[in-house]
Design an enzyme around this catalytic site. Structure first.
Site, mmCIF file in Angstrom:
data_model
loop_
_atom_site.group_PDB
_atom_site.id
_atom_site.type_symbol
_atom_site.label_atom_id
_atom_site.label_comp_id
_atom_site.label_asym_id
_atom_site.label_seq_id
_atom_site.Cartn_x
_atom_site.Cartn_y
_atom_site.Cartn_z
ATOM 1 N N GLU A 1 -3.897 -11.575 -6.677
ATOM 2 C CA GLU A 1 -4.788 -10.486 -6.265
ATOM 3 C C GLU A 1 -5.650 -10.009 -7.437
ATOM 4 O OE1 GLU A 1 -3.516 -6.027 -5.752
ATOM 5 O OE2 GLU A 1 -2.912 -7.155 -3.975
ATOM 6 N N HIS B 1 1.932 -12.878 -5.758
ATOM 7 C CA HIS B 1 0.854 -12.422 -4.863
ATOM 8 C C HIS B 1 -0.034 -11.416 -5.576
ATOM 9 C CE1 HIS B 1 -0.547 -9.087 -2.293
ATOM 10 N NE2 HIS B 1 -0.761 -9.979 -1.335
ATOM 11 N N ASN B 2 0.578 -10.441 -6.251
ATOM 12 C CA ASN B 2 -0.203 -9.406 -6.914
ATOM 13 C C ASN B 2 -0.956 -9.947 -8.121
ATOM 14 O OD1 ASN B 2 0.987 -7.810 -4.993
ATOM 15 N ND2 ASN B 2 1.544 -6.180 -6.383
ATOM 16 N N GLY C 1 -0.792 -2.369 1.705
ATOM 17 C CA GLY C 1 -1.076 -0.985 1.368
ATOM 18 C C GLY C 1 -0.602 -0.007 2.431
ATOM 19 N N LYS D 1 6.177 -11.665 -4.087
ATOM 20 C CA LYS D 1 5.228 -10.544 -4.076
ATOM 21 C C LYS D 1 4.591 -10.343 -5.456
ATOM 22 C CE LYS D 1 3.194 -6.816 -2.369
ATOM 23 N NZ LYS D 1 2.837 -5.931 -3.460
ATOM 24 N N ASN E 1 7.675 -2.287 -5.204
ATOM 25 C CA ASN E 1 7.221 -3.355 -6.097
ATOM 26 C C ASN E 1 8.132 -3.433 -7.317
ATOM 27 O OD1 ASN E 1 4.979 -4.545 -4.809
ATOM 28 N ND2 ASN E 1 3.677 -2.821 -5.381
ATOM 29 N N ARG F 1 -8.443 -5.179 -17.397
ATOM 30 C CA ARG F 1 -8.014 -3.851 -16.963
ATOM 31 C C ARG F 1 -7.545 -3.007 -18.150
ATOM 32 N NH1 ARG F 1 -5.350 -3.885 -10.945
ATOM 33 N NH2 ARG F 1 -6.723 -5.442 -10.017
ATOM 34 N N GLY G 1 12.299 8.005 0.138
ATOM 35 C CA GLY G 1 10.964 7.902 -0.453
ATOM 36 C C GLY G 1 9.873 8.106 0.579
ATOM 37 N N LYS H 1 3.171 7.353 0.124
ATOM 38 C CA LYS H 1 2.195 6.765 1.054
ATOM 39 C C LYS H 1 2.795 5.639 1.885
ATOM 40 C CE LYS H 1 -0.409 6.129 -2.493
ATOM 41 N NZ LYS H 1 -1.456 5.730 -3.468
ATOM 42 N N MET H 2 3.575 4.770 1.243
ATOM 43 C CA MET H 2 4.152 3.632 1.959
ATOM 44 C C MET H 2 5.331 4.065 2.837
ATOM 45 S SD MET H 2 2.280 1.056 1.091
ATOM 46 C CE MET H 2 3.230 -0.417 1.457
ATOM 47 N N GLY H 3 6.192 4.904 2.278
ATOM 48 C CA GLY H 3 7.360 5.346 3.032
ATOM 49 C C GLY H 3 6.993 6.094 4.296
ATOM 50 N N SER I 1 3.136 -6.076 1.432
ATOM 51 C CA SER I 1 1.710 -6.141 1.133
ATOM 52 C C SER I 1 0.908 -5.583 2.303
ATOM 53 C CB SER I 1 1.278 -7.582 0.866
ATOM 54 O OG SER I 1 -0.093 -7.637 0.521
#
Length: 320
Positions: A200, A196-197, A145, A193, A117, A292, A13, A16-18, A143
């Site tokens: 958030e 946490h979200n 980003g 997590k 996630n 949202r 993967g 962006k994170m990978g 966490s």
């Protein structure tokens, strides 16, 4: 453990994170075999790391190696293998368990880490399925980003304590200072997590509503300056306020090009559903999720603030 001692890991993967995780590990002398089903993503990634070429010449070790298929990635790693999966939660089972999935090529003692996630109950089931083949599974909530992935993330780690202990050098290299913690039990990291979200969601909603109120007031307030003063010693000083200041500076106080319809990616909804199952009231998180959902039909300045924050910490696309 050979993989940890030799600092070798596979990563699936290159989003962006990978990409951030891989680049951070390369700088810490890890050897990484990378795979993404998107060939262009692989090629762009591999070509980007020219700056590591001199280090490769000095050490004789190639930092990043491309795998063309999942089985190719496995073959390029020596057992016991260590593989980090960093894909959207909807495709984790496909990566692991389909007919060409990871589980078909792994051996007893190999370790799979899900750093995305994922819903904690899904992680429990994945740990059971892999456990039947004596493959270890670790769930890690990440966490911070893309910037956190690159510069040091906050890691919430679940699974078996003995496996966590073996993997500490990896987590230490990935995390910000003192930024990783273990919680025993399959799915525990993803559960922490998830909550946490959810929190958030509530914090972001309060900030957005407050700034909307100030924008609608009779005072001609410079909201960027408000965010700046809030972030110097006030009770609500936080990374979120800091990101909002940056967003207002970059996008302008009216946030004209930012969408007032706010996306949500599932974690807040999971928190609300799990709280209902546990009979625990989470009214603030529930209302922030409802906002949202309703913002898709009723965009607003409050929604613009939320979207701008999502862009800052998660790199989410938020323009109209």
């Amino acid at each position: 453990m050979g993989s940890i001692k030799n600092k070798k890991i596979g990563l699936i993967g290159l989003g962006k994170m990978g990409k951030g995780i891989t680049e951070r590990l390369l700088e810490r002398n890890w050897q990484i075999v990378v795979y993404d089903k998107d060939e262009r993503a692989r090629q762009v990634f591999i070509s980007k790391f020219f700056k590591f070429r001199n280090k490769e010449k000095e050490t004789g070790k190639k930092g990043a190696t491309e795998a063309l298929l999942i089985n190719d990635l496995v073959e390029k790693l020596s057992p016991p293998r260590l593989i980090w999966v960093m894909v959207p939660h909807k495709v984790v089972d496909e990566v692991l368990f389909n007919e060409k999935g990871l589980v078909n090529f792994l051996e007893k003692g190999d370790i799979v880490i899900d750093g995305g996630n994922s819903f904690f109950k899904d992680s429990i089931e994945r740990a059971k399925k892999l456990g039947e083949k004596e493959i270890e599974f670790v769930d890690v909530g990440v966490s911070g980003g893309p910037k956190g992935a690159r510069e040091g993330a906050c890691l919430m780690i679940g699974g078996k304590k003995e496996i966590f202990t073996e993997l500490k050098p990896l987590f230490r290299d990935l995390a910000t200072k003192d930024g990783f913690q273990f919680f025993e039990g399959a799915g525990a990291g993803h559960f922490v997590k998830m909550v946490h979200n959810g929190i958030e969601y509530g914090m972001m909603q309060a900030i957005a509503e407050g700034f909307n109120l100030m924008k609608k007031s009779n005072y001609e307030l410079d909201l960027e300056k408000v965010a700046e003063i809030y972030n110097h010693g006030s009770v609500i000083e936080s990374r979120l306020i800091g990101w909002l200041k940056t967003a207002l500076k970059e996008r302008g106080q009216d946030l004209k090009e930012v969408s007032g319809a706010v996306a949500h990616t599932g974690e807040g909804e999971w928190t609300v559903k799990t709280a209902k199952e546990f009979k625990v009231p989470v009214e603030i998180i529930k209302k922030s999720l409802k906002f949202r959902i309703e913002s898709q039909k009723n965009p607003s300045y409050t929604g613009k603030i939320l979207s701008a924050l999502r862009e800052q910490f998660g790199g989410h696309k938020v323009t109209k």
